[in-house]
Design a protein around this motif. Sequence first.
Motif, PDB file in Angstrom:
ATOM      1  N   ARG A 162       0.840  -1.217   0.000  1.00 24.87           N
ATOM      2  CA  ARG A 162       0.000   0.000   0.000  1.00 24.87           C
ATOM      3  C   ARG A 162       0.865   1.254   0.000  1.00 24.87           C
ATOM      4  O   ARG A 162       1.934   1.294   0.598  1.00 24.87           O
ATOM      5  CB  ARG A 162      -0.896  -0.008   1.241  1.00 24.87           C
ATOM      6  CG  ARG A 162      -2.082  -0.962   1.161  1.00 24.87           C
ATOM      7  CD  ARG A 162      -3.125  -0.653   2.250  1.00 24.87           C
ATOM      8  NE  ARG A 162      -2.663   0.228   3.302  1.00 24.87           N
ATOM      9  CZ  ARG A 162      -2.248  -0.186   4.506  1.00 24.87           C
ATOM     10  NH1 ARG A 162      -2.235  -1.472   4.812  1.00 24.87           N
ATOM     11  NH2 ARG A 162      -1.852   0.682   5.421  1.00 24.87           N
ATOM     12  N   LYS A 163       0.374   2.270  -0.673  1.00 23.01           N
ATOM     13  CA  LYS A 163       1.148   3.524  -0.768  1.00 23.01           C
ATOM     14  C   LYS A 163       1.373   4.140   0.615  1.00 23.01           C
ATOM     15  O   LYS A 163       2.399   4.755   0.870  1.00 23.01           O
ATOM     16  CB  LYS A 163       0.427   4.552  -1.663  1.00 23.01           C
ATOM     17  CG  LYS A 163       0.168   4.071  -3.069  1.00 23.01           C
ATOM     18  CD  LYS A 163       1.459   3.956  -3.883  1.00 23.01           C
ATOM     19  CE  LYS A 163       1.262   3.106  -5.122  1.00 23.01           C
ATOM     20  NZ  LYS A 163       1.641   1.711  -5.027  1.00 23.01           N
ATOM     21  N   ASP A 164       0.368   3.950   1.517  1.00 20.84           N
ATOM     22  CA  ASP A 164       0.505   4.549   2.849  1.00 20.84           C
ATOM     23  C   ASP A 164       1.038   3.537   3.877  1.00 20.84           C
ATOM     24  O   ASP A 164       0.937   3.761   5.078  1.00 20.84           O
ATOM     25  CB  ASP A 164      -0.859   5.103   3.308  1.00 20.84           C
ATOM     26  CG  ASP A 164      -1.916   3.992   3.389  1.00 20.84           C
ATOM     27  OD1 ASP A 164      -1.638   2.862   2.910  1.00 20.84           O
ATOM     28  OD2 ASP A 164      -3.005   4.243   3.941  1.00 20.84           O
ATOM     29  N   ALA A 165       1.601   2.436   3.388  1.00 27.02           N
ATOM     30  CA  ALA A 165       2.130   1.414   4.316  1.00 27.02           C
ATOM     31  C   ALA A 165       3.297   2.009   5.109  1.00 27.02           C
ATOM     32  O   ALA A 165       4.028   2.865   4.602  1.00 27.02           O
ATOM     33  CB  ALA A 165       2.593   0.194   3.531  1.00 27.02           C
ATOM     34  N   PRO A 166       3.457   1.530   6.352  1.00 23.63           N
ATOM     35  CA  PRO A 166       4.516   2.110   7.193  1.00 23.63           C
ATOM     36  C   PRO A 166       5.926   1.693   6.746  1.00 23.63           C
ATOM     37  O   PRO A 166       6.086   0.767   5.960  1.00 23.63           O
ATOM     38  CB  PRO A 166       4.196   1.542   8.579  1.00 23.63           C
ATOM     39  CG  PRO A 166       3.428   0.289   8.319  1.00 23.63           C
ATOM     40  CD  PRO A 166       2.687   0.496   7.039  1.00 23.63           C
ATOM     41  N   HIS A 167       6.909   2.388   7.291  1.00 19.52           N
ATOM     42  CA  HIS A 167       8.326   2.067   7.066  1.00 19.52           C
ATOM     43  C   HIS A 167       8.914   1.572   8.382  1.00 19.52           C
ATOM     44  O   HIS A 167       8.389   1.919   9.433  1.00 19.52           O
ATOM     45  CB  HIS A 167       9.072   3.317   6.586  1.00 19.52           C
ATOM     46  CG  HIS A 167       8.714   3.711   5.186  1.00 19.52           C
ATOM     47  ND1 HIS A 167       9.446   3.332   4.082  1.00 19.52           N
ATOM     48  CD2 HIS A 167       7.671   4.434   4.712  1.00 19.52           C
ATOM     49  CE1 HIS A 167       8.877   3.827   2.984  1.00 19.52           C
ATOM     50  NE2 HIS A 167       7.785   4.507   3.341  1.00 19.52           N
ATOM     51  N   PRO A 168       9.997   0.818   8.368  1.00 15.24           N
ATOM     52  CA  PRO A 168      10.756   0.393   7.206  1.00 15.24           C
ATOM     53  C   PRO A 168      10.047  -0.705   6.412  1.00 15.24           C
ATOM     54  O   PRO A 168       9.357  -1.547   6.974  1.00 15.24           O
ATOM     55  CB  PRO A 168      12.063  -0.149   7.809  1.00 15.24           C
ATOM     56  CG  PRO A 168      11.714  -0.553   9.205  1.00 15.24           C
ATOM     57  CD  PRO A 168      10.619   0.372   9.641  1.00 15.24           C
ATOM     58  N   ARG A 169      10.247  -0.652   5.108  1.00 14.27           N
ATOM     59  CA  ARG A 169       9.762  -1.715   4.222  1.00 14.27           C
ATOM     60  C   ARG A 169      10.980  -2.513   3.740  1.00 14.27           C
ATOM     61  O   ARG A 169      12.058  -1.934   3.581  1.00 14.27           O
ATOM     62  CB  ARG A 169       9.052  -1.102   3.011  1.00 14.27           C
ATOM     63  CG  ARG A 169       7.864  -0.233   3.395  1.00 14.27           C
ATOM     64  CD  ARG A 169       7.267   0.422   2.174  1.00 14.27           C
ATOM     65  NE  ARG A 169       6.248   1.383   2.556  1.00 14.27           N
ATOM     66  CZ  ARG A 169       5.638   2.196   1.696  1.00 14.27           C
ATOM     67  NH1 ARG A 169       5.953   2.154   0.406  1.00 14.27           N
ATOM     68  NH2 ARG A 169       4.717   3.046   2.109  1.00 14.27           N
ATOM     69  N   TYR A 170      10.727  -3.800   3.484  1.00 13.55           N
ATOM     70  CA  TYR A 170      11.858  -4.679   3.168  1.00 13.55           C
ATOM     71  C   TYR A 170      11.687  -5.399   1.825  1.00 13.55           C
ATOM     72  O   TYR A 170      10.563  -5.629   1.374  1.00 13.55           O
ATOM     73  CB  TYR A 170      12.018  -5.751   4.248  1.00 13.55           C
ATOM     74  CG  TYR A 170      12.347  -5.195   5.614  1.00 13.55           C
ATOM     75  CD1 TYR A 170      13.651  -4.845   5.939  1.00 13.55           C
ATOM     76  CD2 TYR A 170      11.346  -5.007   6.575  1.00 13.55           C
ATOM     77  CE1 TYR A 170      13.958  -4.328   7.200  1.00 13.55           C
ATOM     78  CE2 TYR A 170      11.641  -4.493   7.827  1.00 13.55           C
ATOM     79  CZ  TYR A 170      12.948  -4.150   8.131  1.00 13.55           C
ATOM     80  OH  TYR A 170      13.241  -3.638   9.363  1.00 13.55           O
ATOM     81  N   ILE A 171      12.837  -5.779   1.265  1.00 11.85           N
ATOM     82  CA  ILE A 171      12.884  -6.715   0.138  1.00 11.85           C
ATOM     83  C   ILE A 171      13.641  -7.947   0.626  1.00 11.85           C
ATOM     84  O   ILE A 171      14.662  -7.808   1.305  1.00 11.85           O
ATOM     85  CB  ILE A 171      13.690  -6.128  -1.058  1.00 11.85           C
ATOM     86  CG1 ILE A 171      13.114  -4.794  -1.543  1.00 11.85           C
ATOM     87  CG2 ILE A 171      13.800  -7.142  -2.194  1.00 11.85           C
ATOM     88  CD1 ILE A 171      11.920  -4.885  -2.440  1.00 11.85           C
TER      89      ILE A 171
END
Length: 439
Positions: free
Chosen positions: A70-79
């Motif tokens: 989602r565009k408003d998903a929280p951070h940190p985001r991971y790969i």
Amino acid sequence: MSERVLLKNMRSDCGPVGFDEYRQLGGYEALERAVRTMTPDEVINMVTESGLRGRGGAGFPAGRKWGFVRKDAPHPRYIQSNTDEMEPGTFKDRVLVNTDPHLVIEGITMAAYAVQADVAVFFIRPSYNDDAELIERELSAAREAGMLGKNILGSDFSFDIEVHRSAGRYICGESSAQANAIMGKRPNPDKTGHMTSSGLWGMPTVVNNVETLAHVPHIIRNGVEWFKGLAATPTGDGTKLYCVSGEVVDPGCYELPMGTRLGDIIFEHAGGMLPGAEFKTCIPGGASTSFVTQAQLATPMDFDSMKAAGLSLGTGSIVVFDKNTCLVQATINILTYFARESCGWCTPCRDGIPYMLSLLQDIEAGDGTEADVKRLETVAAGMAHAYCGFAPGAASTVKGLLRSFRDEVREHLDGRGCPFGDMEKPKPGDWKVLDRDAS
Ligand SMILES: Cc1cc2nc3c(=O)[nH]c(=O)nc-3n(C[C@H](O)[C@H](O)[C@H](O)COP(=O)(O)O)c2cc1C
Ligand code: SF4
């Protein structure tokens, strides 16, 4: 000769392409273009339109998966960049990483830009330690040149990649089990949520195979139509790294149009059967896919064509068997691996695989009956009820054996034993199926 894409920079000495050479060959231009002139959504749309499907085995569309964040998903985001590669017969990711480590780094970074990730974990099996060290060295070079770290290429985008060596179990290749392994937990799969909203440490996480990721810079640089045009079939996408091993003249990793026919890969590209050998069957996509028949050799090796033929593309890693190979023995061999690698979480897999193995061992020894063959069939079908894709994968060879080579199984029954001769006895130190403490 078809166009090479992922392996186009392969050097004559097969050594890895370093940072400067990669730059001279046009490397990191796609990343530059993306972070300077494209929005993350434009990158996702282009990858979606290209039809790029995941090369880790399931063939899920890469752009669609990225769109789930989602565009408003929280951070940190991971790969999670998946280089676990413990599927028997599969060595394509290793070839790719060794040939062009910066293509892999650029691909991971572009996926990260698309979903605005902060950190990637490059997850690699421990027996690939040389490759892990290579990636660590090349990550430093990329960081020094401003391709990773804070404000990549002077943009607002900041991101970095860490290498994580697996402790070395097959199940750590499954995305959610891998997340548990990275977090220091027992690596059971966890299907309670979606990784793209709640993965590593409960944060949005995108998992992709490295081969999938390495296609991304090429798609951005050369366009969607070019990528689609690389495939041999309308249902294919781009090129594919096919591995070939077993009784062939030229075993190796071949980059070919996605949808190249199975028989052409074996008989044209891998040089056909070894002198004196005669084709009996192969597994087309690693040990979790089933034996094929001669007639199925005409099947195009892309996800949809294989599915339509009742097969699966898996990792596209072909293991070829000669007519003198006992397929009961070959299946015992494969199941021994799967019995050892089961994570033990759910009953169909934990107990069902050793049970199928013991039935096959009885059949091989001449102690099996037609009722055992039926039992084998029932237990293999029951693997569909296991918690993750591991068990149905493990059952594939058994299903293929019973579907296409049932007569060969029957030749073993009722005291007759193996028509191909005794199976090699386990040597001291070989893993014993039911002796869990020894594993
Ligand atoms: C038992 C099991 C083992 C797996 N091992 C691998 C692996 O070694 N490498 C990989 O990329 N995907 C593996 N997968 C698939 C991953 O769960 C996941 O679907 C994949 O990494 C997603 O990347 P892709 O969409 O680019 O293919 C495995 C799946 C299962 C069920
Ligand atoms: S199917 Fe096997 S590997 Fe998957 S959760 Fe169950 S026991 Fe573990």
